[in-house]
Design an enzyme around this catalytic site. Structure first.
Site, PDB file in Angstrom:
ATOM      1  N   HIS A  46      43.398  59.022  19.240  1.00  0.00           N
ATOM      2  CA  HIS A  46      43.665  58.125  18.114  1.00  0.00           C
ATOM      3  C   HIS A  46      42.843  56.851  18.224  1.00  0.00           C
ATOM      4  CE1 HIS A  46      46.183  54.833  16.309  1.00  0.00           C
ATOM      5  NE2 HIS A  46      46.070  55.638  15.266  1.00  0.00           N
ATOM      6  N   GLU A  49      39.335  57.597  17.094  1.00  0.00           N
ATOM      7  CA  GLU A  49      39.293  57.688  15.623  1.00  0.00           C
ATOM      8  C   GLU A  49      39.127  56.303  14.999  1.00  0.00           C
ATOM      9  OE1 GLU A  49      42.280  57.336  12.192  1.00  0.00           O
ATOM     10  OE2 GLU A  49      43.041  58.799  13.654  1.00  0.00           O
ATOM     11  N   HIS A  50      39.887  55.326  15.486  1.00  0.00           N
ATOM     12  CA  HIS A  50      39.749  53.957  14.985  1.00  0.00           C
ATOM     13  C   HIS A  50      38.343  53.423  15.202  1.00  0.00           C
ATOM     14  CE1 HIS A  50      43.916  52.120  14.181  1.00  0.00           C
ATOM     15  NE2 HIS A  50      44.103  53.425  14.257  1.00  0.00           N
ATOM     16  N   GLU A 126      49.861  48.169  15.844  1.00  0.00           N
ATOM     17  CA  GLU A 126      50.324  49.368  15.152  1.00  0.00           C
ATOM     18  C   GLU A 126      51.515  49.988  15.880  1.00  0.00           C
ATOM     19  OE1 GLU A 126      48.489  53.633  13.484  1.00  0.00           O
ATOM     20  OE2 GLU A 126      47.253  52.317  14.723  1.00  0.00           O
TER      21      GLU A 126
END
Length: 419
Positions: A46, A49-50, A126
């Site tokens: 993840h 991906e960012h 987040e």
């Protein structure tokens, strides 16, 4: 109109020509998800991906964001437990621009230390936001309860203490290992010509090579547990469920029909009995998630503290009723029509068609056509439903996770044991 091509460097390309639309959806599917991570770097997929949106040699982060916005297009990505997908949707005349932006991000991102540290803070925020959303958090809590200790039971986003210490070397190692053509599928759906798309993909992927990563599949062993997190929230958020089926299992559509009957919409048993007839909840639904080697069935309810025992009793009662053969022919007919309707209506979206190509190829090594799915759904009988419910949904198979103002876990354990 679905065509496939395997490029020399191992990229699998699938296209579906839809001549009556003006748009094109493009997805680059990377065979890397949270289950491929070591514990010490959990959440790195993840994180990567960012970072793909944080600038390349020829585009700043702002230029990446503006490139497709300027032509009315969309650009986004998501990470799951078993894959990462980068996708764009544009008018057919802008397919070259979309491919250029996507491949630039995926193959030429800077991954500089300053960008990594800046984005690390974003992800930590987040995670905090996620912790403040119990209606979302409880699903990860349920997964980690029933699959305790297994990689599929970990949250995709990772944990704060791990994200805080991930190094640039860790990120580069995972990026170079998995972000190679042989570990990718490109899916394109819309107003396109397959041969012309092949020419474009060859141009953007030429010269890129790397070894395909073989995923080591160790199926999770379900645990029967009840896990309560006492938290000062307005509602109790509850998930209760049992093991499901892998995506390639021959009875997966039987399970999907069970799910549809129980909690797949406003006409489902759970919605009607718990919300409409008793008024105990605002939200109640069920879902069945499938992976390469496992699956998960879950019922979610958001409710007031005093309604927890009655709601759990009704959930288990409806499941037990199916297990004991309480399926009516008209109910099964309605569930089949609902599944078919959802499938066929979704095909009006080029994004959905693109996703169907990529996900089907990743999991099954082929594209399952809608007509085949409809046929398999139609073949399911009432006896199939009861047989699978008896096999997969006995009372002893259920686990439960709960977040909210509740501390009597023993009561819930007793109720599950008596179901």
């Amino acid at each position: 109109m679905i065509k496939t091509t395997l490029l020399d460097n191992g990229v699998q390309l699938l296209t579906e020509d839809i001549p009556h639309v003006r748009s094109v959806a493009i997805g680059v599917w990377v065979n890397l998800g949270s289950r491929d991570e070591e514990d010490r770097v959990a959440g790195i997929s993840h994180f990567i991906e960012h970072l793909m949106f944080k600038g390349t040699a020829k585009r700043t982060p702002r230029q990446i964001a503006e490139a497709l916005d300027a032509v009315g297009g969309q650009l986004n990505a998501f990470t799951t437990k078993e894959y990462t997908c980068y996708y764009a949707r544009v008018l057919d005349e802008h397919i070259d621009l979309a491919l250029d932006v996507l491949t630039d991000m995926i193959f030429a991102s800077r991954l500089e230390a300053a960008d990594i540290d800046r984005e690390r803070n974003v992800i930590l925020e987040e995670i905090k936001m996620y912790e403040d959303a119990p209606d979302e958090l409880v699903h990860d809590m349920f997964t980690s309860t029933i699959w305790q200790g297994h990689v599929l039971g970990r949250p995709i986003i990772g944990r704060s203490e791990v994200i805080a210490q991930l190094s640039r070397e860790d990120i580069l190692e995972y990026y170079h290992r998995y972000y190679v053509p042989e570990n990718m599928i490109v899916a394109v759906a819309g107003n396109i010509d397959h041969d012309r798309v092949v020419e474009k993909i060859v141009r953007y992927f030429t010269g890129r090579r790397g070894e395909k990563q073989q995923r080591r599949l160790i199926p999770p062993l379900p645990r029967r547990q009840v896990n309560c997190r006492n938290k000062d929230t307005e509602q109790v958020h509850l998930c209760v469920g049992a093991p499901g089926l892998p995506l390639d299992h021959e009875q997966v559509y039987v399970y999907q029909l069970i799910n549809t009957i129980l909690g797949g919409g406003i006409s489902s048993r759970l919605f009607q009995s718990i919300r409409e007839q008793r008024g105990l909840v605002y939200s109640v639904y069920s879902y069945h998630s499938s992976y390469h080697d496992a699956g998960l069935f879950c019922v979610y309810a958001g409710l007031s503290r005093q309604n927890v025992p009655a709601t759990l009793e009704l959930i288990m009662k409806e499941i037990n009723d199916i297990r004991q053969g309480g399926i009516k022919s008209e109910e099964l007919r309605r569930a089949k029509d609902q599944l078919k309707g959802n499938l066929l209506l979704s095909l009006e979206s080029v994004n959905t068609r693109m996703s169907r190509l990529g996900k089907s190829q990743l999991y099954l090594g082929k594209v399952v056509l809608p007509d085949e799915i409809v046929q398999r759904v139609e073949e399911v009988t009432e006896e199939d439903i009861v047989r699978l419910a008896q096999e997969k949904l006995p009372a002893e198979a259920f686990s439960l996770a709960l977040i909210g103002p509740w501390d009597d876990c023993r009561l819930l354990e007793q109720m599950l044991g008596q179901a």
